[in-house]
Every structure is written in C-alpha cells, then in structure tokens.
Design a protein around this motif. Structure first.
Motif, mmCIF file in Angstrom:
data_model
loop_
_atom_site.group_PDB
_atom_site.id
_atom_site.type_symbol
_atom_site.label_atom_id
_atom_site.label_comp_id
_atom_site.label_asym_id
_atom_site.label_seq_id
_atom_site.Cartn_x
_atom_site.Cartn_y
_atom_site.Cartn_z
ATOM 1 N N ILE A 14 0.631 -1.124 0.006
ATOM 2 C CA ILE A 14 -0.089 0.062 -0.029
ATOM 3 C C ILE A 14 0.799 1.044 -0.065
ATOM 4 C CG2 ILE A 14 -0.369 0.272 2.578
ATOM 5 C CD1 ILE A 14 -3.114 0.597 -0.025
ATOM 6 N N PHE A 17 2.025 3.250 -3.524
ATOM 7 C CA PHE A 17 1.297 3.918 -4.498
ATOM 8 C C PHE A 17 1.419 5.324 -4.137
ATOM 9 C CE2 PHE A 17 -0.776 -0.074 -4.109
ATOM 10 C CZ PHE A 17 -1.168 -0.477 -5.355
ATOM 11 N N PRO A 27 -0.404 7.534 0.756
ATOM 12 C CA PRO A 27 -0.636 6.168 1.135
ATOM 13 C C PRO A 27 0.164 5.670 1.980
ATOM 14 C CG PRO A 27 -1.472 6.250 -1.156
ATOM 15 C CD PRO A 27 -0.857 7.481 -0.960
ATOM 16 N N TYR A 104 -4.536 0.025 -6.438
ATOM 17 C CA TYR A 104 -4.783 0.753 -5.321
ATOM 18 C C TYR A 104 -6.288 0.808 -4.892
ATOM 19 C CZ TYR A 104 -5.220 4.905 -2.067
ATOM 20 O OH TYR A 104 -5.365 5.694 -1.186
#
Length: 423
Positions: A14, A17, A27, A104
C-alpha cells in the motif's frame, strides 16, 4: 482486552502507491502506522490479514459499470486520449491519474469488504482497515482524493446480515459520498462531525440535512467551525452518539477515522489531540457491537501514523500500556523532534465554536432523535456474500497471520517506492 477478537487488514504494497509530486494524499502513511503497530508489539494481539483485491463484480455493487471500466482502463500514458471520460467522471485535479491507480482501489476496497465479512461471520468483533475510509467517492464520480467508496461497499455487505448499520464519520470533511448513497434508507444512519462553512470542501452537511423520503431523520450532520478542541468535541459526540444508540439501535457500527481533524493537519482546521480523537473509538467500542474501523483523511503523515497506531491500541484495549516515547523503528527520524506517540499538537486555529452555538446544535439534534424509532425490517432473501467464504479460508486470506507479524512488518518497512515525502 476483554476477549474481543480484532482483525487488522494490511497490504505491504500500500505504501508504494503515489498520487504525484505535491499531492497531499500519501498512502505511505499507512505503512508508517503499520510500522508503529508492529514496534509496539500490537500485532501479537491481532489477526493480521492481507486483503484480497476487490473485483469489478464487487465494485459495481455500488459504482456504475462504466465508471469502474474507466478506472480499470485509464493510465497516466493514455489519459489524454480519454479526456472526455476524465471530465465525465470528475477524475482530474485533486483526483489525479497515477500509476496502478486501479490496483490501489482494489486493495483498499477489498480490505473493507473482507473486513465486513469477518464481522458478518463472527470471525472478528472489531475489524480495522487504515487504508480505507474513502468517503467522498460517488456512484460514478471521483471526489476529494477518493475513487472507490469502500465504505459504502462495506456497509452493503454488513446489511446482508445486520438489520441496521450505524456510520460515524469524524473526518474534518463531511462524509458526503456515504450520506448520499444511503440518503433514502432507514437501515443505515449516517452521522458526520465536520467543518462546515467558509466554502470548506465539500460544502455539504448542513444541520438541516437529515435524509430524504424513507430515510428522513436517518442522516445526522454536526456542522462545526474552525478550532474545535477536545472538550467541545466530546461535549457533542457523547450525548449525540448515546441518543443515537438508544433510538436507532444499530446492530453494527462503521467508524471513519479521518485524522485530518487533528490539530496541525495540512488541510484540517480543528484542534483535536490524538487521545481526544481516540476517545471516539473507545466510546463506540464500549457498546460491544461489531465494529468496522477505517482510515480516511489525514495529511500530516507523522501525526496520522501516530494516531492510527494509538487507536489500534485503543481498539485492543491496551493503549494505557503503550509508552509515549516511541520505540525504535525504521522511520524514527520522521517523528522528530519529540519522538512521542501523542505529543501536544499546536492548535491550527482559534476555537470559533461558541458554547451557545454548540448547545443549540446539540439541542436540535437531540430533539429530532426523540421522534426516531428503529425501523422494522421485513423478511427478505439474504443476498450472496461478496466473496466465497470457502475461497477465503482455503487461500488463507481470512485466517490469522499474527505468527508472521514481525516478518510482514520487516517486509513492509523495508520497501522503497513512491510517496516517501513524510512531512
């Protein structure tokens, strides 16, 4: 911890991104929060789950197929060719096209849907997805850094088992996308505490906005001014939420934990402290209902990470054992100069919320709630789950992975990638 089972969704990718240079949404903050969760050894008390990415068939439970197809197709390289669709779906400006954007969305939406299923099946009492909470996205429109509304998708999943779902939003911005999705429903009550006025985004959420048609009375908006502090906030939150719990009688709760309501946020105008923000979680946790906790806004990355790590402790019931001095971690320098879990945050704005105004808001909302009754739900055939539970179990995506917690964290924090601006 009172025997509460807490599932925690996290994907180590995560933090890779990146919305783009200068964009406030990063993120990477979720990776920093996860780093603190592991360094405080909270992972030992969690069932850590890597989410299964959401599929198109999952996303179109709320979003229009054309919009989802566009998100799947558009890339930074072909966006000029799709300029008409960019305009149609409001994907531009604060919602830029970036590399692997659709992936994402699949990750954070899949985590929220999976978390809702954990609650539905009784595999968890509390489920956490700090990567979620994208409350501005509409059926066919991106808005406010949000492309897919994982909250709506999760609530739709919860409604397959629970007659009434309560949605509570403590982001500094109004939870407009979620309220709009359930505007005419009496099975979902949406409650939003937010800054209102002065052309503050998104410009919705007036005190008089309380739902439409069959959903009238089931939307509660608490419009606030700049500089909201802990005492003023709690003076509204506790009585309003107590009345809602009594009158609506929800069977499950979804809490959007936007950390942009903290003092000093780059886009926020409130003065909440990290413990003050966390007391909302403690208050709702105490009701003992299935509780889904999601992320949301938050643009001073080091404060967002501290806040969500602290609130993970609150949801576990172990926050009092978390040292205020941060443990050594791979991002330790980011948390200077204080290196504390809950430092005193400098007020963003003077408190413009007059006591008499807050008293009036509280009185109006409580009077409306007196006439509210929990809706009866007629028998209907239960909709199929978003995922096959057998598939989830067989692949391990719904199983506890806490034994690998340390390795998962080492893998996550050891990665590079975009979005390394941690200011």
């Amino acid at each position: 911890m009172g025997g509460r089972k807490v599932t925690y969704y996290y994907d180590p990718d995560i933090g890779d991104f990146y919305y783009g240079q200068g964009h406030p949404m990063k993120p990477h903050r979720v990776r920093l929060a996860h780093c603190l969760v592991t360094r405080y050894d909270l992972w030992r008390h969690l069932d850590i789950v890597r989410p299964r990415p959401a599929r198109k068939c999952d996303l179109v439970e709320f979003h229009s197929p054309d919009y989802v197809d566009f998100l799947r197709a558009v890339t930074p390289g072909n966006q000029e060719e799709l300029s008409a669709a960019l305009k149609q779906f409001s994907v531009a400006g604060d919602c830029p096209i970036f590399d692997r954007m659709y992936q994402y969305c699949q990750i954070y939406a899949g985590a929220s849907i999976g978390a809702a299923m954990q609650l539905n099946y009784g595999r968890a009492d509390i489920a956490i997805n700090w990567a979620g909470g994208m409350h501005h996205a509409k059926k066919a429109e991106a808005s406010g850094f949000c492309y897919i509304n994982d909250i709506v998708l999760a609530i739709l999943e919860l409604l397959k088992v629970h007659s009434r779902v309560l949605y509570v939003d403590i982001d500094v911005h109004h939870g407009d996308g979620v309220e709009e999705a359930f505007l005419t429903s009496d099975r979902v009550m949406t409650v939003s505490f937010h800054k209102y006025g002065d052309n503050f985004f998104p410009g919705t959420g007036d005190l008089g906005d309380c739902g439409l048609a069959g959903g009238r009375g089931y939307a509660v908006n608490v419009p606030l001014r700049n500089g909201m502090d802990d005492a003023s906030y709690e003076g509204l939150f506790r009585p309003i939420m107590t009345a809602i719990m009594e009158r609506f009688q929800p069977e499950a709760i979804v809490l959007q934990s936007g950390a942009d309501s903290l003092a000093g946020d780059k886009l926020g105008v409130f003065n909440l402290s990290i413990p003050g923000h966390g007391r909302c979680h403690a208050f709702l946790r105490a009701f003992g209902l299935p509780l889904l906790v999601l992320g949301g806004g938050g643009y001073k990355v080091k404060n967002v990470a501290r806040c969500w790590a602290y609130e993970t402790g609150v949801l576990l019931g172990v926050e009092s054992s978390m040292s205020d001095m941060l443990p050594p971690n791979d991002y330790y320098e980011v948390f200077g100069p204080d290196y504390r879990l809950a430092p005193t945050l400098a007020p963003a704005k003077p408190n413009q919320n007059k006591r008499e105004t807050l008293d009036k808001i509280r009185h109006i909302i409580l009077e409306r709630l007196r006439n509210l009754h929990p809706p009866g739900v007629s028998f209907h055939e239960r909709a199929p789950d978003a995922l096959s539970w057998e598939f989830v179990a067989e692949t391990g995506l719904g199983m506890a992975t806490k034994a690998r917690g340390g390795d998962a964290d080492a893998d996550a924090v050891g990665r590079g990638g975009g979005g390394m601006d941690t200011a």
